[in-house]
Enzyme design. Structure first.
Site, PDB file in Angstrom:
ATOM      1  N   LYS A   1       0.875  -1.178   0.000  1.00  0.00           N
ATOM      2  CA  LYS A   1       0.000   0.000   0.000  1.00  0.00           C
ATOM      3  C   LYS A   1       0.913   1.228   0.000  1.00  0.00           C
ATOM      4  CE  LYS A   1      -1.892   3.059   2.157  1.00  0.00           C
ATOM      5  NZ  LYS A   1      -1.795   4.514   1.846  1.00  0.00           N
TER       6      LYS A   1
ATOM      7  N   CYS B   1      13.819  10.023   6.921  1.00  0.00           N
ATOM      8  CA  CYS B   1      13.756   9.599   8.326  1.00  0.00           C
ATOM      9  C   CYS B   1      15.134   9.599   8.958  1.00  0.00           C
ATOM     10  CB  CYS B   1      13.116   8.232   8.423  1.00  0.00           C
ATOM     11  SG  CYS B   1      13.773   7.112   7.231  1.00  0.00           S
TER      12      CYS B   1
ATOM     13  N   GLU C   1      10.777  15.213  15.438  1.00  0.00           N
ATOM     14  CA  GLU C   1      11.147  15.114  14.030  1.00  0.00           C
ATOM     15  C   GLU C   1      10.401  16.191  13.239  1.00  0.00           C
ATOM     16  OE1 GLU C   1       9.639  11.766  11.705  1.00  0.00           O
ATOM     17  OE2 GLU C   1      11.717  11.443  11.125  1.00  0.00           O
TER      18      GLU C   1
ATOM     19  N   GLU D   1       9.586   0.837  10.821  1.00  0.00           N
ATOM     20  CA  GLU D   1      10.624   1.830  10.515  1.00  0.00           C
ATOM     21  C   GLU D   1       9.979   3.188  10.715  1.00  0.00           C
ATOM     22  OE1 GLU D   1      13.685   1.240   9.643  1.00  0.00           O
ATOM     23  OE2 GLU D   1      13.816  -0.586   8.448  1.00  0.00           O
TER      24      GLU D   1
HETATM   25  P1  NAP Z   1       2.205   8.054   7.920  1.00  0.00           P
HETATM   26  O1  NAP Z   1       1.085   8.996   8.001  1.00  0.00           O
HETATM   27  O2  NAP Z   1       2.499   7.187   9.070  1.00  0.00           O
HETATM   28  O3  NAP Z   1       1.954   7.196   6.603  1.00  0.00           O
HETATM   29  C1  NAP Z   1       2.707   6.087   6.267  1.00  0.00           C
HETATM   30  C2  NAP Z   1       1.829   5.091   5.543  1.00  0.00           C
HETATM   31  O4  NAP Z   1       0.825   4.611   6.429  1.00  0.00           O
HETATM   32  C3  NAP Z   1       1.077   5.720   4.356  1.00  0.00           C
HETATM   33  O5  NAP Z   1       0.977   4.770   3.330  1.00  0.00           O
HETATM   34  C4  NAP Z   1      -0.267   6.015   4.982  1.00  0.00           C
HETATM   35  O6  NAP Z   1      -1.304   6.150   4.055  1.00  0.00           O
HETATM   36  C5  NAP Z   1      -0.447   4.791   5.848  1.00  0.00           C
HETATM   37  N1  NAP Z   1      -1.465   4.957   6.884  1.00  0.00           N
HETATM   38  C6  NAP Z   1      -1.938   6.106   7.435  1.00  0.00           C
HETATM   39  N2  NAP Z   1      -2.909   5.831   8.338  1.00  0.00           N
HETATM   40  C7  NAP Z   1      -3.046   4.493   8.363  1.00  0.00           C
HETATM   41  C8  NAP Z   1      -3.889   3.593   9.082  1.00  0.00           C
HETATM   42  N3  NAP Z   1      -4.781   4.028   9.959  1.00  0.00           N
HETATM   43  N4  NAP Z   1      -3.749   2.265   8.863  1.00  0.00           N
HETATM   44  C9  NAP Z   1      -2.845   1.805   7.977  1.00  0.00           C
HETATM   45  N5  NAP Z   1      -2.043   2.596   7.252  1.00  0.00           N
HETATM   46  C10 NAP Z   1      -2.128   3.931   7.440  1.00  0.00           C
HETATM   47  O7  NAP Z   1       3.558   8.771   7.613  1.00  0.00           O
HETATM   48  P2  NAP Z   1       3.787   9.906   6.566  1.00  0.00           P
HETATM   49  O8  NAP Z   1       3.326  11.180   7.169  1.00  0.00           O
HETATM   50  O9  NAP Z   1       3.232   9.515   5.287  1.00  0.00           O
HETATM   51  O10 NAP Z   1       5.405   9.859   6.489  1.00  0.00           O
HETATM   52  C11 NAP Z   1       6.251  10.598   7.309  1.00  0.00           C
HETATM   53  C12 NAP Z   1       6.745   9.789   8.513  1.00  0.00           C
HETATM   54  O11 NAP Z   1       7.315   8.550   8.092  1.00  0.00           O
HETATM   55  C13 NAP Z   1       7.836  10.486   9.254  1.00  0.00           C
HETATM   56  O12 NAP Z   1       7.589  10.434  10.635  1.00  0.00           O
HETATM   57  C14 NAP Z   1       9.095   9.700   8.913  1.00  0.00           C
HETATM   58  O13 NAP Z   1      10.102   9.694   9.852  1.00  0.00           O
HETATM   59  C15 NAP Z   1       8.588   8.346   8.699  1.00  0.00           C
HETATM   60  N6  NAP Z   1       9.485   7.617   7.785  1.00  0.00           N
HETATM   61  C16 NAP Z   1      10.288   6.649   8.281  1.00  0.00           C
HETATM   62  C17 NAP Z   1      11.153   5.949   7.455  1.00  0.00           C
HETATM   63  C18 NAP Z   1      12.063   4.881   7.989  1.00  0.00           C
HETATM   64  O14 NAP Z   1      12.607   4.112   7.212  1.00  0.00           O
HETATM   65  N7  NAP Z   1      12.281   4.770   9.279  1.00  0.00           N
HETATM   66  C19 NAP Z   1      11.174   6.237   6.100  1.00  0.00           C
HETATM   67  C20 NAP Z   1      10.352   7.226   5.612  1.00  0.00           C
HETATM   68  C21 NAP Z   1       9.489   7.902   6.473  1.00  0.00           C
HETATM   69  P3  NAP Z   1      -1.693   7.648   3.569  1.00  0.00           P
HETATM   70  O15 NAP Z   1      -0.527   8.142   2.841  1.00  0.00           O
HETATM   71  O16 NAP Z   1      -2.856   7.463   2.717  1.00  0.00           O
HETATM   72  O17 NAP Z   1      -1.976   8.447   4.799  1.00  0.00           O
END
Ligand code: NAP
Ligand code: MG
Length: 488
Positions: free
Chosen positions: A176, A285, A384, A251
């Site tokens: 997804k 990240c 962050e 992650e």
């Molecule tokens: P996010 O809101 O957590 O979204 C990540 C993924 O989860 C997206 O595909 C999102 O879909 C999905 N998602 C959201 N709500 C969900 C739910 N209730 N159930 C299942 N899946 C759900 O994160 P983001 O704002 O897109 O990304 C930024 C964050 O990711 C930052 O905190 C960053 O540090 C972290 N990150 C970590 C890494 C690593 O390798 N450690 C790498 C990249 C990013 P939608 O897009 O449709 O909301």
């Protein structure tokens, strides 16, 4: 607006394009204009995708030898490189990142498939020294159907990073992508068929987190969940994995520090520190978002950082600037709110606002920003930001540097800048981060280096050989050794 905007980008399920009753718009972050329409998948499409993955796993993929699976992975690397320009342009359109960084991402995606094509053929079990009357060994078996939920910042790289080891190890996958940047993941889903993966081995279901994402995480047909994203959603995914008792890798975010000692090399080290926070406008990240610097070189380092920041060029991704936009208006506003917090906590050195250049109108840009003398317990030093924002805090002893470095809830990466080898070795032991770089810093660090979290950055390891262990489980086999009766 491109052609893509008139054709709904559908899911890839069981080797076919599959639509959904509704679609959603994807924006080009460089302009704020719509650039694609994508199928809004929900529980029904996720169900179909999990069923397709299960069917392919049971009837085809788990029966293939490691060498056969490696062949598909190797071809996939070739196919990705054959579509290098197309994929890089699509990634830049979708994420806004500078086009040269998107090329790096295509190459890295290909490298993941190539790396796991090689390493999966060396994924052996152990022969165990059991009792005299037993021969015992371990097998590494795939989990079955893996669910992957990824964020918008590195869709090409993270898709490859998470599905390449899973597929190589014999799993089938349902991915997804993030609603803000789903285009290259969908293209990878199609290209996997061209590479010779059987239909259903890799399924891609775009949609909203609360719909497609939640349906995937909840699904009882999933045997392993890999999540990359925010801490809040990660916690939710973990509760769902708990409900179904499936292994999960998380992650999550980071607040990765650079530890700079008096013998650092300004000419070599400063550009690498800057790159670590400027790459993809800090939406990384493992961005090096904190500089902890020895007080004796503090003023000189800040001056040098400010000079390099001042020369950075902001622009639309396609023009290959140093710094592109943030992914969305929401993300930009979030970063601007942190800039306000930074002003209250520390001293603004450079940046501090959205650029007012009319050339950039409509895009979600923020100036690269440095705050100095940031108190370690302030929000800007602890949370962050996910933007091009660096906070600087001085220290007086190595012990204090370590306490500051480890003094956030996160633990993903760390950079150490000193030529004092005994000190560097001591620091690498003390730092609570999954990747420690000494006199270099490469966000997430290549394909071979295991990557993951300490503390609230999550757990489990992606990348490197470790990921093959993550995407398999261990089975022990013990066979009785029975001497035949002595003849006569
Ligand atoms: P996010 O809101 O957590 O979204 C990540 C993924 O989860 C997206 O595909 C999102 O879909 C999905 N998602 C959201 N709500 C969900 C739910 N209730 N159930 C299942 N899946 C759900 O994160 P983001 O704002 O897109 O990304 C930024 C964050 O990711 C930052 O905190 C960053 O540090 C972290 N990150 C970590 C890494 C690593 O390798 N450690 C790498 C990249 C990013 P939608 O897009 O449709 O909301
Ligand atoms: Mg989101």
């Amino acid at each position: 607006m491109t052609d893509r905007h008139h054709v709904v980008q559908e899911a890839v399920i069981g080797g076919k394009r599959v639509g959904a009753p509704e679609s959603f718009e994807v924006l080009d972050p460089s302009t704020g204009q719509p650039c694609a329409l994508v199928a809004r998948c929900g529980a029904e499409q996720v169900d179909q995708a999990v069923a397709a993955a299960r069917e392919t796993f049971e009837t085809v993929w788990r029966h293939r030898s490691a060498a056969d699976r490696a062949t598909a992975c190797r071809r996939m690397a070739e196919v990705l490189l054959a579509h290098r320009d197309e994929l890089a342009e699509l990634e830049t359109l979708d994420t806004g990142k500078p086009i040269s960084q998107a090329y790096v991402d295509v190459d890295a995606a290909a490298r993941y498939f190539d790396f796991y094509a090689g390493t999966v053929q060396a994924l052996f079990g152990d022969t165990l020294l059991a009792q005299q009357d037993l021969i015992a060994y371990t097998l590494r078996e795939p989990h079955g159907v893996c669910g992957h939920i990824i964020p918008w910042n590195y869709p090409l790289q993270v898709t490859a990073r998470t599905v390449a080891p899973a597929l190589a190890a014999g799993n089938c996958c349902v991915l997804k992508p993030a609603e803000d940047a789903p285009l290259t993941a969908l293209r990878i889903g199609e290209l996997a068929l061209e590479a010779g993966f059987p239909p259903g081995a890799l399924n891609v279901v775009p949609g909203y987190g609360e719909e497609a994402g939640a349906a995937l995480a909840d699904h009882t047909g999933i045997d392993h969940l890999a999540f990359t994203g925010s801490r809040e959603v990660g916690q939710l995914i973990m509760t769902k994995a708990a409900a179904n008792i499936v292994p999960v890798t998380l992650e999550l975010g980071g607040k990765s520090p650079h530890l700079v000692f008096p013998d650092y090399d300004p000419a070599h080290d400063v550009p690498l520190m800057v790159r670590s926070i400027v790459e993809h406008a800090g939406q990384n990240c493992s961005a090096g978002s904190r500089v902890l610097v020895h007080e004796s070189v503090h003023a000189g380092l800040v001056e040098e950082l400010a000079r390099v920041f001042g020369a950075l060029r902001i622009g639309r991704g396609g023009t290959d600037p140093d710094l592109g936009p943030l992914i969305s208006a929401r993300q930009r506003d979030r970063v601007l709110a942190y800039l306000e917090l930074g002003r209250q906590a520390g001293r603004l050195v450079t940046g501090g606002a959205a650029p007012d250049d009319p050339e950039l109108a409509g895009g979600f840009f923020v100036q690269p920003t440095i705050f100095d003398d940031v108190p370690p317990d302030s929000r800007i030093a602890q949370e962050e930001v996910f933007g091009p924002v660096l906070s600087v805090t001085p220290f007086s002893t190595p012990h204090e540097a370590v306490a500051l470095a480890n003094g956030t809830p996160y633990g993903l990466s760390a950079g150490v800048w000193t030529r004092d080898l005994p000190l560097a070795h001591w620091l690498t032991r003390e730092l609570r981060a999954s990747q420690v770089f000494v006199n270099n810093y490469s966000a997430a660090g290549g394909v071979e280096l295991p990557f993951g979290g300490y503390k609230l950055s999550g757990f489990g390891r992606e990348k490197g050989f470790e990921a093959l262990r993550e995407y398999t489980r261990c089975k022990a086999v013990a066979i009785a050794v029975q001497p035949p009766p002595v003849a006569g």
